[in-house]
Design an enzyme around this catalytic site. Structure first.
Site, PDB file in Angstrom:
ATOM      1  N   HIS A  84       0.943  -1.277  -0.013  1.00 11.86           N
ATOM      2  CA  HIS A  84       0.126   0.028   0.054  1.00 11.86           C
ATOM      3  C   HIS A  84       0.728   1.161  -0.022  1.00 11.86           C
ATOM      4  O   HIS A  84       0.332   2.327  -0.208  1.00 11.86           O
ATOM      5  CB  HIS A  84      -1.074   0.032   1.116  1.00 11.86           C
ATOM      6  CG  HIS A  84      -0.529   0.261   2.556  1.00 11.86           C
ATOM      7  ND1 HIS A  84      -0.323  -0.598   3.318  1.00 11.86           N
ATOM      8  CD2 HIS A  84      -0.445   1.464   3.041  1.00 11.86           C
ATOM      9  CE1 HIS A  84      -0.023  -0.235   4.656  1.00 11.86           C
ATOM     10  NE2 HIS A  84       0.007   1.278   4.444  1.00 11.86           N
ATOM     11  N   ASP A 221       1.117  -7.824   2.472  1.00 10.02           N
ATOM     12  CA  ASP A 221       1.248  -6.114   2.050  1.00 10.02           C
ATOM     13  C   ASP A 221       2.834  -5.797   1.961  1.00 10.02           C
ATOM     14  O   ASP A 221       3.071  -5.252   2.623  1.00 10.02           O
ATOM     15  CB  ASP A 221       0.591  -5.500   3.269  1.00 10.02           C
ATOM     16  CG  ASP A 221       0.323  -3.951   2.828  1.00 10.02           C
ATOM     17  OD1 ASP A 221       0.732  -3.604   1.891  1.00 10.02           O
ATOM     18  OD2 ASP A 221      -0.535  -3.367   3.670  1.00 10.02           O
ATOM     19  N   SER A 624       3.787   2.251   8.539  1.00  6.97           N
ATOM     20  CA  SER A 624       3.776   1.246   7.533  1.00  6.97           C
ATOM     21  C   SER A 624       4.911   0.723   6.588  1.00  6.97           C
ATOM     22  O   SER A 624       5.668   1.781   6.153  1.00  6.97           O
ATOM     23  CB  SER A 624       2.795   1.798   6.521  1.00  6.97           C
ATOM     24  OG  SER A 624       1.379   1.338   6.752  1.00  6.97           O
TER      25      SER A 624
HETATM   26  N1  ARG Z   1      -4.673   0.553   7.284  1.00  4.89           N
HETATM   27  C1  ARG Z   1      -3.602   0.561   7.099  1.00  4.89           C
HETATM   28  C2  ARG Z   1      -2.844   1.909   6.647  1.00  4.89           C
HETATM   29  O1  ARG Z   1      -3.262   2.742   7.531  1.00  4.89           O
HETATM   30  C3  ARG Z   1      -3.244   0.025   5.484  1.00  4.89           C
HETATM   31  C4  ARG Z   1      -3.975   0.700   4.320  1.00  4.89           C
HETATM   32  C5  ARG Z   1      -3.957   0.532   3.063  1.00  4.89           C
HETATM   33  N2  ARG Z   1      -4.966  -0.765   3.000  1.00  4.89           N
HETATM   34  C6  ARG Z   1      -6.198  -0.525   2.625  1.00  4.89           C
HETATM   35  N3  ARG Z   1      -6.975  -1.567   2.374  1.00  4.89           N
HETATM   36  N4  ARG Z   1      -6.810   0.574   1.989  1.00  4.89           N
HETATM   37  O2  ARG Z   1      -1.862   2.375   6.163  1.00  4.89           O
HETATM   38  N1  GLU Z   2      -1.120   1.453   7.502  1.00  4.44           N
HETATM   39  C1  GLU Z   2      -0.655   2.605   8.426  1.00  4.44           C
HETATM   40  C2  GLU Z   2       0.325   3.447   7.475  1.00  4.44           C
HETATM   41  O1  GLU Z   2       0.213   3.628   6.516  1.00  4.44           O
HETATM   42  C3  GLU Z   2      -0.275   2.078   9.405  1.00  4.44           C
HETATM   43  C4  GLU Z   2      -0.999   1.443  10.296  1.00  4.44           C
HETATM   44  C5  GLU Z   2      -1.274   2.488  11.685  1.00  4.44           C
HETATM   45  O2  GLU Z   2      -1.714   3.609  11.564  1.00  4.44           O
HETATM   46  O3  GLU Z   2      -0.943   2.100  12.590  1.00  4.44           O
HETATM   47  O4  GLU Z   2       1.281   4.025   8.093  1.00  4.44           O
END
Ligand code: ARG
Ligand code: GLU
Length: 689
Positions: A84, A221, A624
């Site tokens: 991502h 991921d 991330s």
């Molecule tokens: N929650 C994770 C973050 O904050 C992954 C985001 C990307 N994945 C998604 N399915 N949108 O970045």
């Molecule tokens: N998916 C998040 C990012 O882009 C990390 C997840 C979080 O916020 O802990 O950094």
């Protein structure tokens, strides 16, 4: 009897829920924590984690792009981050014919790696406390404005003496603990970063937005890049003559695997937290801001989804936009619930009561009342600004009109901006979003927070729909050919374009009526927090304080651990390929795995192939792609998410609920080998076992 007692004691200790480890610590000061880290199982020294004199783990960690982390894993500058995090790049290289998002991408040699202009990685060279230099010349009798200018002048002098754009050296002075202390960060920035490999989205985004922020999780991921440098190993813009970057330090990979209780350590760049704010801020976020933004985004997501499910081309166009809208939308839901569940407002109020008693007779008396009244003044404006950002600013035609206008005005070329925009623009989505968002704006904002432009137009057209019809029928910006022909001489004509006109009217209103009071009050709030932060440190002299996250490099340590999200439910911390097969469903987009993966599984013997794991590291957005490291400093995973029930950790960490989610590095190796058939990459990595 004695034996039974001992047995019960052992049992009790074993059953005790694993407590999470709050804190994101500055690597420079890690010697303050190293004792605790070692007591919890870490076998390396503070110097191994951070050193300016010799290669240390920090030399293998980068800030990837503007908001993710990455880690170097070979002597040839190979880099891991999340799928991502590389999504924008993978998408940029994709088209219906070459759909790397859908099918994945694997370079089979260095010549096939794809350049990504604009993408950079930043290595932290060193950090250093510079409070004394920054405050040189400051007298306690000075006003805040005077203090500010002292800080600005001194900081600029420090960074100016260090910055060297030719050599990719950039530095910044950051005020941590609400500018009670200042630190200098010096970075070396490499700007030739090429895409090497990415799994198909059905692996790299497996579970999609359905599973995002959740456990059990089975997302592969990851994405693989490579850093290039000039012949002297120094930063250089993309060039065919560049060569793979030779790092000072890279991670060795452990294939031993993880089990509950194992020590873990996340090294990365968390973006932003607010651990020391008052109950006023928490109340606003949990009760006003989160719920209102969630409601607006639900509407936008529904509109996008409707069109994306009807047309494969639209799905590709909006995949990245949709993911980013959905991501915060879901995070806010967990955050609001988490704050309510653990009654953070109440616990902050109780803390503030004690603080008030303590501060009755000292210089901090009245500080909390001052903060409360500042929030009361700020909130209505702040709410209007959040509505502006989540409604008017989400209409693509308007922001595009502005980008083109600004480029023309500056005499810059517009063709690239326009090509990029139209590649991923689908007008029916934008039109429907316009109606939904402007109706929400109309309904939710009281008249004193509406620009007169809005009220006049609405009464002229009679309805938002009629306004929409006129706007999209008459704006030149819906027509790519006309936009591409625009020249600077036609700027005055654009002033009357309905899209640009609307953008401009709202923007001027925002800049004149909304932004100035927010800036003024926020500044006062920040100053009050400087005092409040200092006061909290005096009030709780035994507590170890870590500075709020600000995208600077941090260390978070903890252990592999499951959790109980609700009564009678316990989540164990390791997920496997078996779970992917359980979720697999060709009829559900998010759960439709590649046929190759089904075939590999059918061979048998892969049930226990690990995929993801949970741990108690305190992480945030920006972490991330961060390396997850074992007790021996070896790479065991790549951090990519937190559990939904714990996302309030940006404001309040709850050891029972806060878990970070990581990709098990062995799943990366499995996918590179069995799906990507990119053995040359595995040959390049080095393994501890
Ligand atoms: N929650 C994770 C973050 O904050 C992954 C985001 C990307 N994945 C998604 N399915 N949108 O970045
Ligand atoms: N998916 C998040 C990012 O882009 C990390 C997840 C979080 O916020 O802990 O950094």
């Amino acid at each position: 009897m004695k034996k039974t007692f001992l047995f019960v004691l052992v049992l009790l200790t074993a059953l005790q829920p694993l407590k999470a480890d709050e804190g994101m610590w500055l690597p420079l000061l890690i010697s303050n924590r190293i004792g605790d880290m070692q007591a919890k199982g870490f076998r390396l020294t503070a110097e191994d984690v951070y050193s300016v004199n010799k290669a240390s783990l920090k030399d293998a960690v980068v800030l990837f792009g503007g908001g993710c982390t990455g880690e170097v894993v070979s002597r040839d500058g190979l880099l891991f981050t999340n799928h991502h995090c590389g999504y924008g790049q993978i998408q940029q290289h994709s088209s219906v014919e070459h759909d790397y998002l859908k099918d994945g991408f694997w370079a089979m040699n260095k010549d096939e790696e794809l350049p990504n202009p604009g993408l950079t990685v930043s290595f932290l060279q060193r950090m250093e406390e510079v409070t004394e230099q920054v405050l040189k010349g400051y007298q306690p009798s000075m006003s805040e404005t005077q203090r500010d200018s002292v800080v600005r002048v001194n900081s600029a002098a420090i960074t100016k003496s260090i910055n060297d754009p030719e050599k990719g050296i950039r530095s910044s002075v950051e005020g941590l603990y609400y500018a009670n202390q200042y630190f200098l960060f010096v970075y070396k920035i490499y700007s030739d970063v090429r895409l090497v490999g990415a799994p198909p989205s059905s692996i790299g985004k497996f579970g999609g937005d359905t599973d995002n922020w959740m456990w059990p999780r089975h997302t592969g991921d990851f994405a693989i890049f490579r850093i290039y440098a000039n012949k002297d190993n120094e930063p250089a813009e993309y060039s065919k003559d560049n060569v793979p970057y030779k790092p000072k330090r890279y991670f060795t990979i452990s294939r031993k695997g993880v089990k509950e209780g194992d020590f873990t350590f996340v090294y990365g760049c968390p973006g932003s937290t607010k651990e020391y704010v008052t109950s006023d801020e928490v109340r606003y976020i949990g009760n006003v801001s989160d719920p209102e933004k969630i409601a607006l985004r639900t509407q936008r997501l529904d509109i996008q989804k409707k069109y994306m499910s009807q047309d494969q081309a639209v799905r590709i166009q909006y995949s990245s936009k949709n993911a980013s809208v959905s991501n915060a939308w879901k995070k806010w839901q967990g955050e609001a619930k988490g704050l309510a569940r653990r009654k953070t407002v109440d616990s902050k109020i109780a803390f503030e009561q004690d603080f008030r008693n303590w501060s009755k007779n000292n210089q901090y008396n009245g500080l909390l009342d001052q903060l409360s009244s500042l929030y009361e003044q700020r909130n209505p404006y702040f709410r209007a600004s959040e509505y502006y950002n989540e409604t008017v600013s989400t209409i693509e035609l308007l922001t595009f009109a502005n980008r083109i206008y600004t480029a023309l005005e500056a005499g810059n070329p517009i063709s690239e901006i326009a090509e990029r925009f139209y590649k991923d623009y689908y007008q029916p989505i934008d039109e429907e979003t316009f109606v939904a968002m402007m109706q929400a704006f109309d309904k939710q904002m009281s008249s004193e927070f509406k620009p007169s432009y809005f009220t006049e137009k609405l009464s002229k057209y009679g309805s938002i729909e009629a306004w929409r019809n006129d706007l999209y029928a008459h704006s030149l910006f819906t027509d790519k050919n006309k936009v591409l022909k625009l020249t600077k001489e036609e700027l005055s004509k654009l002033d009357a374009d309905p899209a640009y006109e609307m953008y401009k009217a709202f923007n001027q209103w925002y800049r004149k009526d909304i932004q100035p009071p927010i800036s003024r009050i926020s500044r006062d709030i920040y100053l009050a927090y400087r005092k409040y932060m200092k006061a909290q440190m005096e009030f709780q002299p035994d507590k170890a304080f870590y500075p709020d996250a600000n995208l600077t490099l941090r260390v978070a340590y903890g252990k592999v651990a499951g959790y109980s999200p609700s009564d009678a439910v316990y989540y164990s911390p390791v997920s496997t390929l078996k779970g992917i097969i359980e979720k697999d469903d060709p009829n559900i987009f998010d759960y439709n795995i590649p046929q190759t993966l089904r075939d590999i599984y059918a061979e048998g013997g892969h049930d226990d192939q690990p995929v993801c794991f949970l741990a108690t590291n305190h992480t945030s957005g920006g972490n991330s792609g961060s390396p997850v490291i074992n007790a021996d400093g070896e790479l065991i995973g790549i951090n990519f998410d937190r559990v939904w029930e714990g996302t309030m950790s940006d404001l309040a960490f709850d050891p029972d609920f806060c878990r970070n989610i990581s990709l098990d590095i062995r799943y990366l190796l499995f996918v590179v080998d069995k799906i990507g058939h990119a053995k040359w990459l595995l040959d390049e990595m080095s393994f501890a076992d």
